[in-house]
Design an enzyme around this catalytic site. Structure first.
Site, mmCIF file in Angstrom:
data_model
loop_
_atom_site.group_PDB
_atom_site.id
_atom_site.type_symbol
_atom_site.label_atom_id
_atom_site.label_comp_id
_atom_site.label_asym_id
_atom_site.label_seq_id
_atom_site.Cartn_x
_atom_site.Cartn_y
_atom_site.Cartn_z
ATOM 1 C CE LYS A 9 -2.341 -0.515 3.901
ATOM 2 N NZ LYS A 9 -2.020 -1.429 4.141
ATOM 3 N NE ARG A 84 -5.791 -0.252 8.500
ATOM 4 C CZ ARG A 84 -4.467 -1.551 9.077
ATOM 5 N NH1 ARG A 84 -4.175 -1.563 10.355
ATOM 6 N NH2 ARG A 84 -3.394 -1.493 8.541
ATOM 7 N NE ARG A 118 6.700 -3.591 6.569
ATOM 8 C CZ ARG A 118 5.712 -3.075 7.203
ATOM 9 N NH1 ARG A 118 5.532 -2.789 6.028
ATOM 10 N NH2 ARG A 118 4.931 -3.109 8.791
ATOM 11 N NE ARG A 151 6.375 -2.685 12.215
ATOM 12 C CZ ARG A 151 4.706 -2.094 11.884
ATOM 13 N NH1 ARG A 151 4.836 -1.157 10.490
ATOM 14 N NH2 ARG A 151 3.472 -2.977 11.855
ATOM 15 N NE ARG A 162 1.831 -7.081 11.807
ATOM 16 C CZ ARG A 162 2.296 -6.635 10.952
ATOM 17 N NH1 ARG A 162 3.513 -6.798 10.458
ATOM 18 N NH2 ARG A 162 1.904 -5.491 10.591
#
Ligand SMILES: [Zn+2]
Length: 211
Positions: A9, A84, A118, A151, A162
């Protein structure tokens, strides 16, 4: 821009923003800005975090409203990370109309591969990838030279959780926008498709909607 964590995104939205000369508004960035600059709103947000409660939708919408009243937003903008939930979508409708929901349809396997490689900038929140989107200098952010890190919640088993939470939460919202006939899917079944290619697809889609 609509899609699960790791669907790209933010990456696509920021590139799209450059190509279309349209601001990219990430609610995450808006929140970080307030906190970093220790504004009244930033202090409020910090209080919520300290109490372990979510920042209320109305607060996020206030930030959004402030941002979209800037002159660069008069011709439109790209929203990333919001809404969301249906209540958030309804709050958003009070301040502006949405006309297109780009839904990034990416299989879990691809997301897991992408998120586990990431890198995030500790300072500005910019996103990189060890494989597909390397920073110019290893471990440093191109934009602000901040330190890049992985992270905690980007580990494969946590990612899977998640994704489950995300899908359960956002499914009703997607249906909500389906009913408005605003959802368009962009399907990406491979982890290593260059962002430019996806962005081109999104631009073609937007242009065909305009005609
Ligand atoms: Zn940075």
């Amino acid at each position: 821009m609509f899609g699960p964590p790791g669907s790209g995104k933010g990456t696509y939205a920021s590139r799209l923003s450059g190509k279309l000369n349209t601001p990219h508004i990430s609610t995450g960035d808006l929140v970080r800005y307030e906190i970093k600059n220790q504004t009244e709103m930033g202090k409020c947000i910090n209080d919520y975090s300290a109490r372990g409660t979510l920042v209320p939708d109305s607060t996020i919408c206030q930030l959004l409203q402030k941002r979209i009243s800037q002159p660069d937003c008069t011709k439109g903008f790209i929203l990333d990370g919001f809404p969301r939930t249906i209540p958030q979508a309804q709050e958003l409708e009070k301040i502006c109309a949405t006309d297109l929901v780009i839904n990034l349809d990416v299989p879990d396997t691809v997301i897991i591969e992408r998120l586990s490689t990431r890198l995030t900038c500790r300072n500005c929140g910019a996103i990189y990838n060890e494989r597909s989107l390397k920073p110019r200098t290893e471990g440093r952010c191109d934009k602000c030279e901040g330190h890049l890190y992985k992270r905690e919640d980007d580990r494969p088993n946590i990612i899977q959780e998640r994704l489950q939470v995300y899908r359960k939460q956002t499914q009703p919202l997607l249906e909500y926008y389906h009913k408005k006939n605003q959802v368009r899917n962009i399907t990406n079944k491979q982890a290593d498709v260059p962002p430019e290619k996806i962005v081109e697809e999104i631009i073609n889609l937007i242009q065909s909607e305009r005609n």
